[in-house]
Design an enzyme around this catalytic site. Sequence first.
Site, PDB file in Angstrom:
ATOM      1  N   ASP A  24       0.845  -1.205   0.000  1.00 49.02           N
ATOM      2  CA  ASP A  24       0.000   0.000   0.000  1.00 49.02           C
ATOM      3  C   ASP A  24       0.876   1.249   0.000  1.00 49.02           C
ATOM      4  O   ASP A  24       0.751   2.116  -0.860  1.00 49.02           O
ATOM      5  CB  ASP A  24      -0.927  -0.012   1.236  1.00 49.02           C
ATOM      6  CG  ASP A  24      -1.723  -1.300   1.333  1.00 49.02           C
ATOM      7  OD1 ASP A  24      -2.652  -1.482   0.542  1.00 49.02           O
ATOM      8  OD2 ASP A  24      -1.374  -2.145   2.183  1.00 49.02           O
ATOM      9  N   TYR A 201       5.780 -14.429  -0.099  1.00 43.46           N
ATOM     10  CA  TYR A 201       5.124 -14.730   1.174  1.00 43.46           C
ATOM     11  C   TYR A 201       5.508 -16.167   1.553  1.00 43.46           C
ATOM     12  O   TYR A 201       6.105 -16.896   0.745  1.00 43.46           O
ATOM     13  CB  TYR A 201       3.600 -14.659   1.031  1.00 43.46           C
ATOM     14  CG  TYR A 201       3.083 -13.368   0.428  1.00 43.46           C
ATOM     15  CD1 TYR A 201       3.290 -12.142   1.057  1.00 43.46           C
ATOM     16  CD2 TYR A 201       2.380 -13.377  -0.772  1.00 43.46           C
ATOM     17  CE1 TYR A 201       2.798 -10.959   0.515  1.00 43.46           C
ATOM     18  CE2 TYR A 201       1.879 -12.205  -1.325  1.00 43.46           C
ATOM     19  CZ  TYR A 201       2.101 -10.995  -0.683  1.00 43.46           C
ATOM     20  OH  TYR A 201       1.633  -9.837  -1.237  1.00 43.46           O
ATOM     21  N   GLN A 263      13.374   1.805  -1.289  1.00 47.90           N
ATOM     22  CA  GLN A 263      12.611   1.408  -2.465  1.00 47.90           C
ATOM     23  C   GLN A 263      13.288   1.703  -3.808  1.00 47.90           C
ATOM     24  O   GLN A 263      13.261   0.861  -4.710  1.00 47.90           O
ATOM     25  CB  GLN A 263      11.219   2.056  -2.419  1.00 47.90           C
ATOM     26  CG  GLN A 263      10.273   1.416  -3.404  1.00 47.90           C
ATOM     27  CD  GLN A 263       8.960   2.156  -3.499  1.00 47.90           C
ATOM     28  OE1 GLN A 263       8.908   3.384  -3.485  1.00 47.90           O
ATOM     29  NE2 GLN A 263       7.872   1.420  -3.578  1.00 47.90           N
ATOM     30  N   ARG A 279       5.832 -10.570  -5.681  1.00 45.58           N
ATOM     31  CA  ARG A 279       4.553 -10.807  -4.997  1.00 45.58           C
ATOM     32  C   ARG A 279       3.724  -9.525  -4.998  1.00 45.58           C
ATOM     33  O   ARG A 279       4.179  -8.466  -5.475  1.00 45.58           O
ATOM     34  CB  ARG A 279       4.827 -11.259  -3.567  1.00 45.58           C
ATOM     35  CG  ARG A 279       5.368 -10.134  -2.708  1.00 45.58           C
ATOM     36  CD  ARG A 279       5.748 -10.594  -1.312  1.00 45.58           C
ATOM     37  NE  ARG A 279       5.648  -9.485  -0.373  1.00 45.58           N
ATOM     38  CZ  ARG A 279       6.147  -9.484   0.844  1.00 45.58           C
ATOM     39  NH1 ARG A 279       6.808 -10.539   1.290  1.00 45.58           N
ATOM     40  NH2 ARG A 279       5.982  -8.435   1.636  1.00 45.58           N
ATOM     41  N   GLY A 280       2.523  -9.596  -4.431  1.00 44.68           N
ATOM     42  CA  GLY A 280       1.727  -8.389  -4.160  1.00 44.68           C
ATOM     43  C   GLY A 280       1.447  -7.573  -5.406  1.00 44.68           C
ATOM     44  O   GLY A 280       0.961  -8.087  -6.420  1.00 44.68           O
ATOM     45  N   GLU A 281       1.757  -6.288  -5.351  1.00 47.01           N
ATOM     46  CA  GLU A 281       1.441  -5.410  -6.480  1.00 47.01           C
ATOM     47  C   GLU A 281       2.677  -4.674  -7.013  1.00 47.01           C
ATOM     48  O   GLU A 281       3.014  -4.755  -8.191  1.00 47.01           O
ATOM     49  CB  GLU A 281       0.365  -4.390  -6.051  1.00 47.01           C
ATOM     50  CG  GLU A 281       0.059  -3.396  -7.156  1.00 47.01           C
ATOM     51  CD  GLU A 281      -1.291  -2.694  -7.001  1.00 47.01           C
ATOM     52  OE1 GLU A 281      -2.227  -3.281  -6.441  1.00 47.01           O
ATOM     53  OE2 GLU A 281      -1.389  -1.546  -7.472  1.00 47.01           O
ATOM     54  N   ASP A 282       3.368  -3.950  -6.144  1.00 41.27           N
ATOM     55  CA  ASP A 282       4.435  -3.092  -6.663  1.00 41.27           C
ATOM     56  C   ASP A 282       5.618  -3.904  -7.210  1.00 41.27           C
ATOM     57  O   ASP A 282       6.142  -3.601  -8.285  1.00 41.27           O
ATOM     58  CB  ASP A 282       4.913  -2.121  -5.574  1.00 41.27           C
ATOM     59  CG  ASP A 282       5.843  -1.055  -6.145  1.00 41.27           C
ATOM     60  OD1 ASP A 282       5.422  -0.346  -7.076  1.00 41.27           O
ATOM     61  OD2 ASP A 282       6.986  -0.958  -5.693  1.00 41.27           O
ATOM     62  N   SER A 283       6.041  -4.941  -6.483  1.00 40.20           N
ATOM     63  CA  SER A 283       7.182  -5.729  -6.997  1.00 40.20           C
ATOM     64  C   SER A 283       6.781  -6.480  -8.261  1.00 40.20           C
ATOM     65  O   SER A 283       7.617  -6.717  -9.150  1.00 40.20           O
ATOM     66  CB  SER A 283       7.724  -6.680  -5.926  1.00 40.20           C
ATOM     67  OG  SER A 283       6.741  -7.583  -5.490  1.00 40.20           O
TER      68      SER A 283
HETATM   69  O1  TRH Z   1       4.579  -6.233   0.447  1.00 43.03           O
HETATM   70  P1  TRH Z   1       3.567  -6.723  -0.514  1.00 43.03           P
HETATM   71  O2  TRH Z   1       3.086  -8.070  -0.301  1.00 43.03           O
HETATM   72  O3  TRH Z   1       2.408  -5.716  -0.494  1.00 43.03           O
HETATM   73  C1  TRH Z   1       1.051  -5.764  -0.685  1.00 43.03           C
HETATM   74  C2  TRH Z   1       0.276  -5.706   0.558  1.00 43.03           C
HETATM   75  O4  TRH Z   1       0.136  -7.007   1.060  1.00 43.03           O
HETATM   76  C3  TRH Z   1      -1.024  -5.064   0.302  1.00 43.03           C
HETATM   77  O5  TRH Z   1      -1.841  -5.017   1.418  1.00 43.03           O
HETATM   78  C4  TRH Z   1      -1.678  -5.757  -0.825  1.00 43.03           C
HETATM   79  O6  TRH Z   1      -2.880  -5.221  -1.033  1.00 43.03           O
HETATM   80  C5  TRH Z   1      -0.795  -5.604  -2.017  1.00 43.03           C
HETATM   81  O7  TRH Z   1       0.445  -6.235  -1.762  1.00 43.03           O
HETATM   82  C6  TRH Z   1      -1.381  -6.177  -3.261  1.00 43.03           C
HETATM   83  O8  TRH Z   1       4.165  -6.670  -2.013  1.00 43.03           O
HETATM   84  P2  TRH Z   1       4.476  -5.464  -2.987  1.00 43.03           P
HETATM   85  O9  TRH Z   1       3.221  -4.817  -3.452  1.00 43.03           O
HETATM   86  O10 TRH Z   1       5.362  -5.992  -4.008  1.00 43.03           O
HETATM   87  O11 TRH Z   1       5.269  -4.392  -2.122  1.00 43.03           O
HETATM   88  C7  TRH Z   1       6.586  -4.603  -1.699  1.00 43.03           C
HETATM   89  C8  TRH Z   1       7.318  -3.286  -1.707  1.00 43.03           C
HETATM   90  O12 TRH Z   1       8.537  -3.411  -1.007  1.00 43.03           O
HETATM   91  C9  TRH Z   1       7.673  -2.809  -3.115  1.00 43.03           C
HETATM   92  O13 TRH Z   1       7.428  -1.425  -3.219  1.00 43.03           O
HETATM   93  C10 TRH Z   1       9.162  -3.062  -3.214  1.00 43.03           C
HETATM   94  C11 TRH Z   1       9.561  -2.835  -1.777  1.00 43.03           C
HETATM   95  N1  TRH Z   1      10.868  -3.390  -1.387  1.00 43.03           N
HETATM   96  C12 TRH Z   1      11.886  -2.513  -1.053  1.00 43.03           C
HETATM   97  O14 TRH Z   1      11.700  -1.287  -1.134  1.00 43.03           O
HETATM   98  N2  TRH Z   1      13.079  -3.018  -0.657  1.00 43.03           N
HETATM   99  C13 TRH Z   1      13.332  -4.343  -0.579  1.00 43.03           C
HETATM  100  O15 TRH Z   1      14.446  -4.748  -0.220  1.00 43.03           O
HETATM  101  C14 TRH Z   1      12.260  -5.232  -0.935  1.00 43.03           C
HETATM  102  C15 TRH Z   1      12.510  -6.718  -0.879  1.00 43.03           C
HETATM  103  C16 TRH Z   1      11.044  -4.729  -1.315  1.00 43.03           C
END
Ligand code: TRH
Length: 385
Positions: A24, A201, A263, A279-283
Amino acid sequence: MTPHPADPELACDIFCAVVDNFGDIGVCWRLARQLRAEHGWRVRLFVDDLKVFHALCPEVDSALSRQDAMGVAIERWHAPSHAGDTLAIPDVVIEAFGCELPHAYIAAMARREPKPVWINLEYLSGEDWVADFHMRPSPHPRYPLDKSFFFPGLGKGTGGVLKERDLDTRREHFDAHAWWRERVGIARPGDGETVVSLFAYENPAVDTLLAQWRDGDAPVVLLVPEGRISGALARFFGLPNFAAGTSASAGALRAHALGFVEQPRFDELLWAADINFVRGEDSFVRAQWAHKPFVWQIYPQADDAHLPKLDAALAHYTGTLDPSAREAVARFWHAWNGASAPDWADFWRHRQKLETCAARWAKELAGVGDLAGNLVAHAASRLGR
Ligand code: TRH
């Protein structure tokens, strides 16, 4: 028309409630930085969990109620009713992922002339219906305000996904040799070794996969950012933990645990690897811009509501692959999302096709337009700029 940074700055508030993990705030922080840096907007970001934010941006101090980072004003959003000390309503208000705006703030929005552009930023989905609902306005039941629903997506007619203007250039100039020395403390692996990044996860399929890598003919170098999957790595290698700095090997598998980085540096991990588990959205989005094959662990929802989203993403991403490669990717992604046991050899024998497909898909996705640019264009047209 996109407002030029030389125009009077547009002001924007973004509200973000951290539900769990990093996604988020990950999306909101990336959007906030981009609106500031590329479009010259004056951005204020309300976040209810600064500890999670601190992981993505170490300069954020979780003890402060107000601070600046990278040109963005950050407010600790400490209660649903709190909206900062002033109710100065900006030109554009973005509520992320349906988090509820404070009532006093909505009332102040209704009093403002001209009315602010009010956008609800939804979660990303590759499903077809998204284009039909993208940017549909919905009138507020009590106030003279319209809220528009902005749907990120993977296809034409959607809001697209975030992509910074300098991302491809940064990727092309990435110094992999320096990165390996600095981040992992070893020389960059040779061409005969497959480098895998694993951001995931907890996942029941991971033991099978680790065993396949260990027992395989080809060497695998695994990079694991410290987090929810680390316990499984520790158990597999018989270690007390798999914290940053830990390395272990078994058979053809060598694994290194990495610390969580700010990030803007996360992309480097994806560029350093041959294949990325995200996983999730941003990655998931960043893996698509990395021009590398990837495997997505989707955020699980009740009643398996996430499975159609997984299939919709597969349809976009693998659309140009031949049937045998396409089916292998689908089998592997489904297995990684709980359907069955993963079969690495069945998947990775298509490596070359997957590499071509990754670059082709990144180009196609870029055609949808960058989310921040699409959002700015929408706001500008609503504001008559
Ligand atoms: O962390 P996520 O699983 O996030 C989410 C949440 O669960 C949320 O509630 C859900 O609705 C959404 O997914 C779909 O995965 P995500 O989205 O990939 O976010 C991880 C963030 O962490 C991403 O911006 C990259 C960042 N990151 C870093 O900045 N440094 C790091 O070393 C790593 C491993 C990740």
